[in-house]
Scaffold this active site. Structure first.
Site, PDB file in Angstrom:
ATOM      1  N   ASP B 325     -11.813  -1.170  -1.645  1.00  0.00           N
ATOM      2  CA  ASP B 325     -12.029  -0.289  -2.793  1.00  0.00           C
ATOM      3  C   ASP B 325     -11.232   1.018  -2.619  1.00  0.00           C
ATOM      4  O   ASP B 325     -11.686   2.101  -2.980  1.00  0.00           O
ATOM      5  CB  ASP B 325     -13.515   0.022  -2.968  1.00  0.00           C
ATOM      6  CG  ASP B 325     -13.886   0.130  -4.437  1.00  0.00           C
ATOM      7  OD1 ASP B 325     -12.977   0.075  -5.278  1.00  0.00           O
ATOM      8  OD2 ASP B 325     -15.086   0.271  -4.733  1.00  0.00           O
ATOM      9  N   HIS B 329      -6.986   9.928  -3.578  1.00  0.00           N
ATOM     10  CA  HIS B 329      -7.007  11.154  -4.388  1.00  0.00           C
ATOM     11  C   HIS B 329      -6.452  12.299  -3.561  1.00  0.00           C
ATOM     12  O   HIS B 329      -6.752  12.415  -2.378  1.00  0.00           O
ATOM     13  CB  HIS B 329      -8.424  11.493  -4.835  1.00  0.00           C
ATOM     14  CG  HIS B 329      -8.910  10.614  -5.943  1.00  0.00           C
ATOM     15  ND1 HIS B 329      -8.338  10.622  -7.186  1.00  0.00           N
ATOM     16  CD2 HIS B 329      -9.898   9.685  -5.988  1.00  0.00           C
ATOM     17  CE1 HIS B 329      -8.953   9.730  -7.952  1.00  0.00           C
ATOM     18  NE2 HIS B 329      -9.899   9.141  -7.251  1.00  0.00           N
TER      19      HIS B 329
END
Lengths: 299, 445
Positions: B325, B329
């Protein structure tokens, strides 16, 4: 100790000459990312009455509007070497994040729906002055519990000081897990107010709501608005409090709010200045002026 | 060290090479024995216990690498990776994700279509696959969107997308919330034998939420995402699968209730599979602590009971696969007040080590753990990967399951550093990663 010190400042504030020189040479910046009348003004007065230099910055009129991030704002202000930052932020944890990036002391002036510690302190002072104690009192906090930072801070403080805390509100505005903070939960206002010493009303925070939590203001006031009829369930000498700003006719009836025998609301505002003076006083005592300690004061 | 695929023995067109004295782990054939592999022209030319010693190679003149009894397994297949290319290359590129994957023992990544632009058109799928071949050192296969622009309304051209190379369909971090759209997508995709991968979260119940609903969210003054948001969506999709006969794969299960729903559905013979991610069996909501945005993920980290139920689901086979997953960022997306920070954490380089915690804690066998990372996801997506069969592509990982190390943000090859596992001591690490026979990663001492 902080409350005792605040008592001293209550007297100073009532004297003709309200000013002392304790914070001379200290710079205090009020950094408010969210609107405020009471908290900002009382911090400003507190700083000035102690002889410090106070600067006010509000989000509306600063670079935050131009897209500057919270961290950049913090770094910028930090470079101006303030001694104390008083911060209010619309996000829970926003003040904590900022405090990690600056060298000065940080006072939480309210963050999101998390905490508002100086409000709880001033509430405690107001109660103690009228009732002489906090220990053993039953305090009912009523209304929009879910969105209230005032409520969370008050629960922590009142429980610590030995008061019994109840929360009252419609199920949609009371978090299901709130009992884990050590409070009794009521959804029936009259039942919740029975034998209470203090009735603390909270504002319906519609600006934080996504969608509808109560069907109408009319219905909300009918079941959860404080009027003389509901107040009659509390102890005959029960006092009414509200952190402000009040929505008359939404959570509180004007007649009750303005009842000088029962309402502590104006005294709360007065205590706000004294408590914040005490906070600034205590906090700057621990600041070594050349090497200020990192981290915040959660009070 | 990351190496390009165009050098070294074993690659396509290069000389053959043998990896001997290895513990061969192949969940697909249930093989767990000391042995060796001969890699030639990018494929597994020979494999078995008979190749345990270099002497067995005889006078064939094949170079032999002594694996010193480390585990040799199929390269990991990570079925849920967010690539930021195209569109957000400052967070991650295929090259940087590829390097991170190689260092984590991953040889195939399946990427989500939530790039900019969204992968909802066959030409975009083709361009991503081409770009992946040119720049990444591991295989990258794309999912395509279920609905145009991930908007949840109009179906994409699933047939053309499948032909172009999409291995499945998903609206990435959005659930397909509209029941009619989901029903039709499940029915229509049957014609092309591709699963619908669902992010199980009922959006209206999760709206505004930033962490698990409960005592901790209440104390922190953060809006919660309730457990029912997950299980309601899972239960609905199970009904729709039953109705349509389509195939649904439920991504990142995080709650006990949803694990139980899938378990019961499988017992009734419903055609459903599920995965989870390391954060859901290695962390719980306490990791949020004092507003740590690196622990803000979607679905949110749940309670300790939920975490244990996810482990149980892995153990009894309810959960078929473990995916990283991976959601890179940059600092600007994470160094914000909790409510404003982006959801997601990186996971390519920690997938293997954190999964092996379940082995060290005696919750899964080593073979079970490897299966969840290799043959499990390969079977769900019908990929010719995740196995040590003869003539299969030589996508391999050599790893030491015991090797202790400490996860360190500074050493990540990923462009983004947002991992709540930073500083965690773990055991088990990839030593060498091979893609099509070429060594793409070697651990440096």
């Amino acid at each position: 100790m902080l409350l005792d010190l605040a008592e001293y400042y209550v007297e100073q504030n009532r004297a003709r000459d309200k000013k002392s020189a304790l914070l001379r040479g200290r710079t205090i910046i009020n950094l408010f990312f969210e609107n405020s009348t009471r908290t900002r003004t009382s911090f400003e007065l507190a700083g000035k009455r102690l002889g410090g230099d106070v600067v006010n910055i509000s989000a509306e009129a600063s670079s935050i509007k131009k897209g500057e991030t919270l961290i950049d704002t913090a770094m910028t202000l930090n470079a101006m070497l303030p001694d104390v930052l008083v911060v209010r932020h619309p996000d829970s944890g926003g003040v904590k994040l900022l405090s990690e990036k600056v060298n000065c002391a940080v006072i939480n002036g309210g963050d999101g729906t998390h905490e508002h510690p100086t409000q709880a302190l001033l509430d405690a002072l107001a109660i103690r002055r009228r009732k002489g104690r906090l220990q053993g009192l039953t305090v009912a906090i009523c209304g929009d519990i879910l969105h209230s930072r005032v409520c969370r801070s008050n629960i922590h403080l009142l429980n610590t000081m030995g008061a019994r805390v109840r929360v009252i509100g419609p199920p949609t505005l009371v978090p299901e897990t709130i009992d884990r903070l050590g409070v009794e939960v009521f959804h029936d206002m009259k039942a919740g107010l029975r034998n209470c010493d203090i009735v603390m009303m909270l504002r319906l925070q519609t600006e934080r709501m996504q969608g509808s939590f109560v069907p109408s203001i009319r219905e909300y006031f009918h079941f959860f608005g404080l009027d003389h009829d509901k107040l009659a369930c509390a102890k005959p000498d029960a006092l009414i409090m509200h952190p402000g700003p009040m929505n008359r006719g939404v959570e509180i009836d004007s007649e009750v709010a303005d009842d000088i025998d029962r309402s502590l609301i104006r005294e709360q505002v007065e205590m706000g200045v004294a408590v914040r003076m005490a906070c600034l006083d205590l906090l700057t005592r621990t600041l070594a002026s050349n090497a200020p300690p990192n981290g915040g004061a959660r009070a | 060290m990351i190496q390009p695929r165009s050098i070294g023995a074993g690659r396509k067109g290069g000389p053959p090479i043998a990896y001997v004295n290895a513990r061969l782990l192949d969940p697909a054939s249930a093989m767990d024995s000391l042995g060796g592999v001969i890699v030639a022209d990018g494929v597994i030319a020979d494999i078995g216990p008979q190749l345990a010693r270099a002497a067995a190679l005889g006078a064939r003149g094949i170079e032999a690498v002594d694996c010193q009894c480390a585990c040799l397994a199929p390269g990991l297949v990570d079925m849920r990776v967010q690539l930021r290319e195209p569109g957000e290359e400052h967070k991650e590129t295929m090259a940087s994700a590829g390097a991170a994957a190689a260092a984590g023992g991953i040889t195939t990544m399946i990427c989500l279509p939530n790039t900019r632009p969204v992968l909802d058109d066959a030409a975009l799928v083709e361009s991503v696959m081409r770009r992946a071949r040119e720049t990444a050192c591991v295989h990258i296969r794309p999912y395509a969107a279920v609905t145009k622009g991930l908007a949840g309304r109009e179906m994409t051209e699933m047939g053309l997308l499948a032909e172009a190379g999409a291995v499945g369909f998903t609206d990435a971090t959005h659930a397909v919330a509209d029941s009619v759209v989901m029903r039709r997508a499940l029915a229509y995709s049957k014609a092309f034998n591709r699963p619908i991968i669902q992010h199980p979260e009922e959006p209206s119940l999760a709206q505004g939420g930033v962490m698990n609903e409960g005592e901790i969210a209440m104390r922190l003054g953060l809006t919660g995402i309730p457990i029912v948001a997950e299980v309601i969506m899972v239960e609905r999709d199970l009904r729709l699968v039953e109705l349509t006969g389509g195939r649904c794969h439920i991504a990142h299960l995080s709650t006990a209730a949803a694990v139980d729903a899938v378990r019961r559905a499988k017992a009734r013979g419903i055609n459903v599979t599920a995965d989870t991610a390391p954060q859901y069996f290695a962390l719980n909501e306490l990791a949020v602590g004092d507003y740590r945005t690196f622990a803000k993920v979607s679905p949110p980290l749940r309670s300790e009971e939920d975490r244990q139920a996810v482990v149980d689901g892995l153990k009894d086979g309810t959960i078929d696969a473990i995916a990283s997953d991976h959601a890179p960022h940059d600092q600007d997306s994470k160094r914000l007040p909790f409510a404003q920070a982006a959801f997601g954490m990186i996971g390519l380089e920690t997938l293997l080590a954190v999964t092996l915690e379940l082995v060290h804690n005696r919750r899964l066998s080593l073979m079970q753990a490897v299966a969840k990372l290799t043959s499990g996801p390969a079977a769900i997506l019908g990929l010719p990967a995740g196995t040590l069969a003869k003539n299969a592509a030589a996508d391999l990982v050599l790893f030491d399951p015991e090797r202790p190390w400490r996860i360190a943000e500074k050493k990540f090859r990923s462009k983004s550093k947002n991992s709540p596992f930073d500083g965690r001591p773990v055991q088990g690490r990839a030593l060498k990663t091979l893609v099509d026979g070429a060594v793409v990663f070697t651990l440096e001492e």
